[in-house]
Design a protein around this motif. Structure first.
Motif, PDB file in Angstrom:
ATOM      1  N   GLY A 124      15.733  -3.412   2.730  1.00  0.00           N
ATOM      2  CA  GLY A 124      14.952  -2.184   2.588  1.00  0.00           C
ATOM      3  C   GLY A 124      14.378  -1.714   3.915  1.00  0.00           C
ATOM      4  O   GLY A 124      14.395  -0.511   4.227  1.00  0.00           O
ATOM      5  N   ARG A 125      13.868  -2.656   4.702  1.00  0.00           N
ATOM      6  CA  ARG A 125      13.298  -2.282   6.010  1.00  0.00           C
ATOM      7  C   ARG A 125      14.390  -1.761   6.936  1.00  0.00           C
ATOM      8  O   ARG A 125      14.186  -0.785   7.676  1.00  0.00           O
ATOM      9  CB  ARG A 125      12.597  -3.491   6.630  1.00  0.00           C
ATOM     10  CG  ARG A 125      11.351  -3.946   5.869  1.00  0.00           C
ATOM     11  CD  ARG A 125      10.572  -4.991   6.646  1.00  0.00           C
ATOM     12  NE  ARG A 125       9.482  -5.530   5.845  1.00  0.00           N
ATOM     13  CZ  ARG A 125       9.511  -6.687   5.206  1.00  0.00           C
ATOM     14  NH1 ARG A 125      10.611  -7.458   5.265  1.00  0.00           N
ATOM     15  NH2 ARG A 125       8.480  -7.089   4.492  1.00  0.00           N
ATOM     16  N   THR A 130       9.748   3.422   4.402  1.00  0.00           N
ATOM     17  CA  THR A 130       8.321   3.345   4.734  1.00  0.00           C
ATOM     18  C   THR A 130       7.686   2.298   3.816  1.00  0.00           C
ATOM     19  O   THR A 130       8.289   1.878   2.809  1.00  0.00           O
ATOM     20  CB  THR A 130       7.639   4.700   4.515  1.00  0.00           C
ATOM     21  OG1 THR A 130       7.693   5.014   3.115  1.00  0.00           O
ATOM     22  CG2 THR A 130       8.326   5.798   5.324  1.00  0.00           C
ATOM     23  N   PRO A 131       6.453   1.828   4.130  1.00  0.00           N
ATOM     24  CA  PRO A 131       5.801   0.855   3.231  1.00  0.00           C
ATOM     25  C   PRO A 131       5.727   1.322   1.783  1.00  0.00           C
ATOM     26  O   PRO A 131       5.948   0.542   0.863  1.00  0.00           O
ATOM     27  CB  PRO A 131       4.414   0.701   3.851  1.00  0.00           C
ATOM     28  CG  PRO A 131       4.620   0.963   5.307  1.00  0.00           C
ATOM     29  CD  PRO A 131       5.675   2.031   5.358  1.00  0.00           C
ATOM     30  N   ARG A 132       5.436   2.619   1.581  1.00  0.00           N
ATOM     31  CA  ARG A 132       5.361   3.129   0.211  1.00  0.00           C
ATOM     32  C   ARG A 132       6.745   3.130  -0.440  1.00  0.00           C
ATOM     33  O   ARG A 132       6.887   2.740  -1.611  1.00  0.00           O
ATOM     34  CB  ARG A 132       4.778   4.533   0.223  1.00  0.00           C
ATOM     35  CG  ARG A 132       4.679   5.161  -1.172  1.00  0.00           C
ATOM     36  CD  ARG A 132       3.948   6.481  -1.144  1.00  0.00           C
ATOM     37  NE  ARG A 132       2.553   6.296  -0.751  1.00  0.00           N
ATOM     38  CZ  ARG A 132       1.666   7.283  -0.686  1.00  0.00           C
ATOM     39  NH1 ARG A 132       2.047   8.524  -0.961  1.00  0.00           N
ATOM     40  NH2 ARG A 132       0.420   7.048  -0.329  1.00  0.00           N
ATOM     41  N   GLN A 133       7.759   3.547   0.271  1.00  0.00           N
ATOM     42  CA  GLN A 133       9.115   3.534  -0.280  1.00  0.00           C
ATOM     43  C   GLN A 133       9.574   2.107  -0.558  1.00  0.00           C
ATOM     44  O   GLN A 133      10.239   1.842  -1.567  1.00  0.00           O
ATOM     45  CB  GLN A 133      10.082   4.218   0.689  1.00  0.00           C
ATOM     46  CG  GLN A 133       9.901   5.724   0.793  1.00  0.00           C
ATOM     47  CD  GLN A 133      10.739   6.327   1.895  1.00  0.00           C
ATOM     48  OE1 GLN A 133      11.010   5.672   2.918  1.00  0.00           O
ATOM     49  NE2 GLN A 133      11.164   7.585   1.717  1.00  0.00           N
ATOM     50  N   GLU A 139      10.543  -3.246  -4.014  1.00  0.00           N
ATOM     51  CA  GLU A 139       9.803  -4.376  -4.591  1.00  0.00           C
ATOM     52  C   GLU A 139       9.596  -4.237  -6.096  1.00  0.00           C
ATOM     53  O   GLU A 139       9.872  -5.184  -6.856  1.00  0.00           O
ATOM     54  CB  GLU A 139       8.445  -4.520  -3.888  1.00  0.00           C
ATOM     55  CG  GLU A 139       8.562  -4.963  -2.435  1.00  0.00           C
ATOM     56  CD  GLU A 139       7.202  -5.048  -1.762  1.00  0.00           C
ATOM     57  OE1 GLU A 139       6.691  -6.169  -1.614  1.00  0.00           O
ATOM     58  OE2 GLU A 139       6.651  -3.999  -1.392  1.00  0.00           O
ATOM     59  N   VAL A 140       9.093  -3.089  -6.529  1.00  0.00           N
ATOM     60  CA  VAL A 140       8.845  -2.918  -7.964  1.00  0.00           C
ATOM     61  C   VAL A 140      10.137  -2.995  -8.777  1.00  0.00           C
ATOM     62  O   VAL A 140      10.192  -3.718  -9.795  1.00  0.00           O
ATOM     63  CB  VAL A 140       8.088  -1.595  -8.227  1.00  0.00           C
ATOM     64  CG1 VAL A 140       8.042  -1.284  -9.718  1.00  0.00           C
ATOM     65  CG2 VAL A 140       6.671  -1.683  -7.671  1.00  0.00           C
ATOM     66  N   PRO A 141      11.239  -2.311  -8.388  1.00  0.00           N
ATOM     67  CA  PRO A 141      12.484  -2.488  -9.154  1.00  0.00           C
ATOM     68  C   PRO A 141      12.993  -3.925  -9.150  1.00  0.00           C
ATOM     69  O   PRO A 141      13.515  -4.401 -10.165  1.00  0.00           O
ATOM     70  CB  PRO A 141      13.468  -1.551  -8.440  1.00  0.00           C
ATOM     71  CG  PRO A 141      12.613  -0.502  -7.807  1.00  0.00           C
ATOM     72  CD  PRO A 141      11.383  -1.220  -7.379  1.00  0.00           C
ATOM     73  N   ALA A 142      12.851  -4.627  -7.996  1.00  0.00           N
ATOM     74  CA  ALA A 142      13.332  -6.014  -7.939  1.00  0.00           C
ATOM     75  C   ALA A 142      12.500  -6.934  -8.832  1.00  0.00           C
ATOM     76  O   ALA A 142      12.997  -7.960  -9.299  1.00  0.00           O
ATOM     77  CB  ALA A 142      13.300  -6.516  -6.495  1.00  0.00           C
ATOM     78  N   ALA A 143      11.242  -6.573  -9.056  1.00  0.00           N
ATOM     79  CA  ALA A 143      10.353  -7.396  -9.884  1.00  0.00           C
ATOM     80  C   ALA A 143      10.319  -6.934 -11.331  1.00  0.00           C
ATOM     81  O   ALA A 143       9.432  -7.337 -12.094  1.00  0.00           O
ATOM     82  CB  ALA A 143       8.942  -7.371  -9.293  1.00  0.00           C
TER      83      ALA A 143
END
Length: 537
Positions: A124-125, A130-133, A139-143
């Motif tokens: 992702g980085r 960006t941190p928000r993206q 992160e949220v989709p992976a979790a």
């Protein structure tokens, strides 16, 4: 649509049919309304708090300490502060339900985001997020699986609390069930208890099915209705149903003359049981009470407080040093100074009795499940079902069989709290490394020797965690068993509600939480020490 989907659809339809045919539709919808309003608010708030905690270590430490107390505090203790601030009614009930259901979502959010693989984050980085993206698109989709587990827990906690919240004026099935239990109308209580259980199972199975659902990719040029046929069908059915209900009242709520009831035969059976079989059950109940429970109760009440605090402090020091030693001394010492020592000891007596029985019954069942895949399938299904039952439901059979007594309280706790002992024993044995088992077999160990000297010692830390969860669930049941008579901290909470004696009710709730926190810290330290000895941590 697969076979599993058809089975789930059929089950949900039959559950709804039960609610309608047995005249419980209106009450069920009132209960479901509180759930459907509270769950999204609790889920969104828990998600936000969990994300905040992952971004700030200090916030995470504070939230974890708060959640420890909240999750160790019994359902009923949430009602006192809400009553004094907001009075009785639907809104206070919803606020208490929201507070009780919040921690699991926040904790699952923290766990899910913390366990996102580093290679996914790095990808992702590198893509320039960006941190928000990175948070919302990586992160949220992976979790998602862990977050859905949290949502499932929020749903189940909300439904459990909605029933308890009937004590402060929440209308619906909980209010009906509470009245039936207080009036000893066992037949009606069974009907209403089955309805609550069906709603719990439906919500649980639907959230689990959504967790397992694989994403479907449809051509974007197709219309929204074609891409989402199930939602379209539901909307169409809802519109048709509303139109029919406006024209035919029987479609909205089934007329009373068309409803059924099996409460009468159950009441007859209970009366027959009380008249015919209870004389045989009563000696067993009285024998257990006189020979086992009362001596244990008298021992706890006799035990001088310096001895109790000293023993707990010594155990804490052995497993975790001075900091852990001071924790139970401070918590139990506070309850003693607050004047709750006797109810505290009575609560420990009941929880100890239930936990010992849970261990004696649960660990062998867990071993059996680990040894037999066929048995594991049946046992796991039984555990799943037991965990969906709201805690109120366990009072019905114990009242029918044993009436009101300490034996009834312990058996209700036993039925509610045995599942973790079974589950953690089963999982602990399954996770014993295959190479270790093969080495034991190669050295000539029999099945019994392999179990006693290899598998159980390695699974012991996980079994300890199961015992820890058993204690927490038994403590949660303490406040519920107060409804059928006791003299412990649960009864103090129950007595404080009618007079809105928030201080006393809150202190009693904290006392139950302190027992849970002490058990959690001591058993957690013991499990960690054992893992280090085995080279596992």
């Amino acid at each position: 649509m697969g076979v599993d989907h058809l089975r789930l659809a059929a089950f949900c339809g039959l559950a709804a049919f039960y609610l309608a045919v047995f005249g419980l539709w209106t009450d069920s919808m009132q209960t479901l309304a509180i759930v459907l309003v509270t769950v999204p608010i609790a889920a969104v708030t828990g998600l936000a708090l969990g994300i905040w905690a992952t971004r700030n270590a200090r916030v995470e430490r504070v939230l974890n300490a708060i959640f420890d107390v909240m999750q160790a505090t019994p359902h009923m203790a949430y009602l006192g502060p809400v009553v004094i601030l907001f009075g009785f009614g639907q809104v206070p009930a919803m606020l208490a339900t929201f507070a009780f259901a919040l921690p699991p979502m926040a904790r699952c959010t923290i766990l899910g985001i913390r366990t996102v693989p580093q290679d996914i984050l790095e990808a992702g980085r590198m893509a320039g997020c960006t941190p928000r993206q990175l948070l919302w698109k990586v992160e949220v989709p992976a979790a998602e699986k862990t977050l859905m587990l949290g949502l499932n827990q929020v749903v189940m906690q909300t439904l459990a609390m909605v029933v308890i919240a009937s004590l402060v004026g929440a209308s619906g099935l909980g209010q009906k069930l509470l009245f039936s239990l207080q009036q000893l109308q066992i037949g009606k209580a069974v009907e209403q208890g089955v309805a609550i259980t069906l709603i719990a199972i439906v919500l649980d199975r639907m959230t689990q099915a959504y967790m397992r659902k694989n994403p479907e990719h449809c051509a974007m040029h197709r219309s929204w209705w074609l891409r989402h046929p199930h939602i379209a069908g539901f909307v169409l059915l809802a519109v048709v149903s509303v139109l029919l209900a406006s024209m035919f009242p029987a479609v909205a709520v089934l007329p009373k003359e068309l409803t059924l009831s099996y409460g009468g035969p159950i009441n007859d059976a209970v009366r027959w049981f009380s008249k015919t079989l209870f004389p045989f059950v009563k000696p067993v109940r009285d024998g257990l009470t006189i020979r086992l429970l009362l001596p244990l109760r008298d021992f706890y009440l006799w035990l001088p407080w310096p001895v109790m605090l000293g023993v707990l402090g010594a155990i804490g020091y052995h497993f975790g040093g001075w900091r852990l030693a001071l924790l139970p001394v401070a918590l139990f010492g506070f309850m003693m100074l607050a004047g709750f020592w006797v109810p505290l000891m009575l609560t420990i007596y009941l929880v100890t009795s239930a936990t010992v029985l849970c261990v004696i019954i649960g660990i062998p069942i867990g071993i059996w499940a680990a040894r037999s895949p066929r048995a594991a399938h049946v046992i796991n299904a039984g555990c799943d079902t037991l965990q969906t039952f709201p805690s109120f439901i366990y009072l019905i059979p114990v009242i029918m069989l044993f009436q009101t007594s300490d034996v009834s309280n312990v058996i209700a706790m036993l039925a509610y709290a045995t599942v973790p002992a079974v589950r953690y024993t089963y999982l602990g044995l399954l996770r014993v490394p295959a190479a270790t088992v093969e080495a034991a077999i190669a050295s000539g160990a029999t099945n019994g020797q392999r179990l006693r000297k290899v598998e159980l010692p390695i699974a012991f830390p996980e079994i300890l965690l199961g015992i820890n969860q058993t204690i927490v669930m038994a403590l949660a049941m303490v406040a519920i068993t107060a409804l059928i008579g006791s003299r412990d901290l649960g009864q103090e909470i129950y007595k404080a509600l009618p007079g809105a004696d928030t201080g006393r009710g809150l202190l009693a709730g904290l006392g139950i939480a302190f027992i849970g926190i002490t058990a959690d810290r001591l058993i957690g330290a013991w499990a960690a020490q054992r893992k280090r000895q085995l080279g596992m941590g």
